[in-house]
Design a protein around this motif. Structure first.
Motif, PDB file in Angstrom:
ATOM      1  N   ASN A   1       0.794  -1.227   0.000  1.00  0.00           N
ATOM      2  CA  ASN A   1       0.000   0.000   0.000  1.00  0.00           C
ATOM      3  C   ASN A   1       0.828   1.280   0.000  1.00  0.00           C
ATOM      4  O   ASN A   1       0.264   2.366  -0.001  1.00  0.00           O
ATOM      5  CB  ASN A   1      -0.948   0.014   1.203  1.00  0.00           C
ATOM      6  CG  ASN A   1      -2.083  -0.954   1.012  1.00  0.00           C
ATOM      7  OD1 ASN A   1      -2.869  -0.823   0.094  1.00  0.00           O
ATOM      8  ND2 ASN A   1      -2.140  -1.958   1.866  1.00  0.00           N
ATOM      9  N   THR A   2       2.143   1.154   0.004  1.00  0.00           N
ATOM     10  CA  THR A   2       2.949   2.366   0.128  1.00  0.00           C
ATOM     11  C   THR A   2       3.973   2.563  -0.986  1.00  0.00           C
ATOM     12  O   THR A   2       4.742   3.508  -0.939  1.00  0.00           O
ATOM     13  CB  THR A   2       3.668   2.389   1.488  1.00  0.00           C
ATOM     14  OG1 THR A   2       4.508   1.246   1.604  1.00  0.00           O
ATOM     15  CG2 THR A   2       2.678   2.414   2.628  1.00  0.00           C
ATOM     16  N   ILE A   3       3.959   1.695  -1.965  1.00  0.00           N
ATOM     17  CA  ILE A   3       4.844   1.856  -3.115  1.00  0.00           C
ATOM     18  C   ILE A   3       3.956   2.096  -4.336  1.00  0.00           C
ATOM     19  O   ILE A   3       3.051   1.314  -4.619  1.00  0.00           O
ATOM     20  CB  ILE A   3       5.707   0.591  -3.346  1.00  0.00           C
ATOM     21  CG1 ILE A   3       6.442   0.157  -2.079  1.00  0.00           C
ATOM     22  CG2 ILE A   3       6.652   0.794  -4.517  1.00  0.00           C
ATOM     23  CD1 ILE A   3       7.567   1.035  -1.645  1.00  0.00           C
ATOM     24  N   ASP A   4       4.213   3.186  -5.072  1.00  0.00           N
ATOM     25  CA  ASP A   4       3.373   3.461  -6.235  1.00  0.00           C
ATOM     26  C   ASP A   4       3.818   2.629  -7.438  1.00  0.00           C
ATOM     27  O   ASP A   4       4.798   1.880  -7.361  1.00  0.00           O
ATOM     28  CB  ASP A   4       3.305   4.960  -6.540  1.00  0.00           C
ATOM     29  CG  ASP A   4       4.599   5.546  -7.089  1.00  0.00           C
ATOM     30  OD1 ASP A   4       5.493   4.783  -7.535  1.00  0.00           O
ATOM     31  OD2 ASP A   4       4.724   6.779  -7.091  1.00  0.00           O
ATOM     32  N   ILE A   5       3.134   2.769  -8.542  1.00  0.00           N
ATOM     33  CA  ILE A   5       3.389   1.959  -9.734  1.00  0.00           C
ATOM     34  C   ILE A   5       4.809   2.152 -10.280  1.00  0.00           C
ATOM     35  O   ILE A   5       5.365   1.276 -10.930  1.00  0.00           O
ATOM     36  CB  ILE A   5       2.320   2.242 -10.816  1.00  0.00           C
ATOM     37  CG1 ILE A   5       2.331   1.159 -11.868  1.00  0.00           C
ATOM     38  CG2 ILE A   5       2.489   3.623 -11.419  1.00  0.00           C
ATOM     39  CD1 ILE A   5       1.106   1.124 -12.742  1.00  0.00           C
ATOM     40  N   ASN A   6       5.414   3.310  -9.999  1.00  0.00           N
ATOM     41  CA  ASN A   6       6.775   3.594 -10.470  1.00  0.00           C
ATOM     42  C   ASN A   6       7.840   3.181  -9.467  1.00  0.00           C
ATOM     43  O   ASN A   6       9.017   3.436  -9.667  1.00  0.00           O
ATOM     44  CB  ASN A   6       6.918   5.087 -10.775  1.00  0.00           C
ATOM     45  CG  ASN A   6       6.017   5.508 -11.904  1.00  0.00           C
ATOM     46  OD1 ASN A   6       5.908   4.815 -12.906  1.00  0.00           O
ATOM     47  ND2 ASN A   6       5.342   6.629 -11.742  1.00  0.00           N
ATOM     48  N   GLY A   7       7.424   2.563  -8.358  1.00  0.00           N
ATOM     49  CA  GLY A   7       8.378   2.115  -7.349  1.00  0.00           C
ATOM     50  C   GLY A   7       8.753   3.182  -6.334  1.00  0.00           C
ATOM     51  O   GLY A   7       9.670   2.992  -5.549  1.00  0.00           O
ATOM     52  N   ASN A   8       8.054   4.304  -6.349  1.00  0.00           N
ATOM     53  CA  ASN A   8       8.348   5.381  -5.400  1.00  0.00           C
ATOM     54  C   ASN A   8       7.616   5.150  -4.082  1.00  0.00           C
ATOM     55  O   ASN A   8       6.458   4.744  -4.072  1.00  0.00           O
ATOM     56  CB  ASN A   8       7.928   6.735  -5.980  1.00  0.00           C
ATOM     57  CG  ASN A   8       8.703   7.062  -7.238  1.00  0.00           C
ATOM     58  OD1 ASN A   8       9.909   6.927  -7.297  1.00  0.00           O
ATOM     59  ND2 ASN A   8       7.994   7.486  -8.266  1.00  0.00           N
ATOM     60  N   LEU A   9       8.287   5.427  -3.006  1.00  0.00           N
ATOM     61  CA  LEU A   9       7.715   5.268  -1.680  1.00  0.00           C
ATOM     62  C   LEU A   9       6.792   6.434  -1.345  1.00  0.00           C
ATOM     63  O   LEU A   9       7.140   7.592  -1.566  1.00  0.00           O
ATOM     64  CB  LEU A   9       8.834   5.223  -0.629  1.00  0.00           C
ATOM     65  CG  LEU A   9       8.387   5.116   0.818  1.00  0.00           C
ATOM     66  CD1 LEU A   9       7.816   3.742   1.095  1.00  0.00           C
ATOM     67  CD2 LEU A   9       9.559   5.398   1.739  1.00  0.00           C
ATOM     68  N   LYS A  10       5.619   6.119  -0.840  1.00  0.00           N
ATOM     69  CA  LYS A  10       4.698   7.134  -0.332  1.00  0.00           C
ATOM     70  C   LYS A  10       5.002   7.248   1.156  1.00  0.00           C
ATOM     71  O   LYS A  10       4.452   6.510   1.978  1.00  0.00           O
ATOM     72  CB  LYS A  10       3.253   6.707  -0.559  1.00  0.00           C
ATOM     73  CG  LYS A  10       2.885   6.484  -2.002  1.00  0.00           C
ATOM     74  CD  LYS A  10       1.455   5.964  -2.072  1.00  0.00           C
ATOM     75  CE  LYS A  10       1.107   5.445  -3.423  1.00  0.00           C
ATOM     76  NZ  LYS A  10      -0.239   4.848  -3.440  1.00  0.00           N
ATOM     77  N   LEU A  11       5.888   8.156   1.528  1.00  0.00           N
ATOM     78  CA  LEU A  11       6.426   8.237   2.878  1.00  0.00           C
ATOM     79  C   LEU A  11       5.349   8.418   3.940  1.00  0.00           C
ATOM     80  O   LEU A  11       5.322   7.700   4.937  1.00  0.00           O
ATOM     81  CB  LEU A  11       7.459   9.361   2.990  1.00  0.00           C
ATOM     82  CG  LEU A  11       8.125   9.519   4.359  1.00  0.00           C
ATOM     83  CD1 LEU A  11       8.870   8.252   4.745  1.00  0.00           C
ATOM     84  CD2 LEU A  11       9.060  10.707   4.353  1.00  0.00           C
ATOM     85  N   GLY A  12       4.446   9.357   3.747  1.00  0.00           N
ATOM     86  CA  GLY A  12       3.406   9.606   4.745  1.00  0.00           C
ATOM     87  C   GLY A  12       2.515   8.395   4.949  1.00  0.00           C
ATOM     88  O   GLY A  12       2.176   8.031   6.072  1.00  0.00           O
TER      89      GLY A  12
END
Length: 133
Positions: A31-42
């Protein structure tokens, strides 16, 4: 309180954190990694708190305990406690060094348009300079 749980006191509030399960960890990562592999820190910080928080000393106007559910965390957790509590949950759960590196660094802003951190960019520059000397 169970063995391995940790009490965190911030101001007049007390939080009890537990180690997360494998299922919790998978849920957090999914639930915290977007489709591009970026971390959603919050989102990662919130999910770590939700998975780790067993109890807290928050009560309603009638003195009834407020359960530490995700909606209640979003509603009642003081903003100034959020980062510290997330950090304590991360430490308690002994994330892998790469996970800690990803979670605890903030993305670099306006460097060269690439996703990285200021620390990473400084290390890269130092290594390049050392190679020239």
């Amino acid at each position: 309180m169970k063995e391995g749980d940790k009490i965190v006191k911030i101001d007049d509030k007390e939080y009890v954190l537990r180690k997360i399960s494998i299922e919790d960890k998978i849920e957090i990562q999914n639930n915290t990694i977007d489709i591009n592999g970026n971390l959603k820190l919050g989102t990662m910080q919130l999910k770590m708190i939700v998975a780790s928080l067993v109890s807290w000393n928050f009560t309603d106007a009638s003195g009834n305990m407020i359960p530490p559910t995700e909606p209640n965390i979003l509603k009642y957790l003081p903003l100034e406690h959020f980062d510290e509590l997330a950090s304590e949950a991360i430490k308690l759960n002994e994330l892998l060094p790469m996970e800690k590196k990803t979670l605890l660094k903030k993305p670099a802003m306006d460097l060269d348009g690439q996703n990285g951190t200021i620390t990473d960019k400084n290390i890269e520059q130092s290594e390049k300079q050392e190679g020239k000397e």
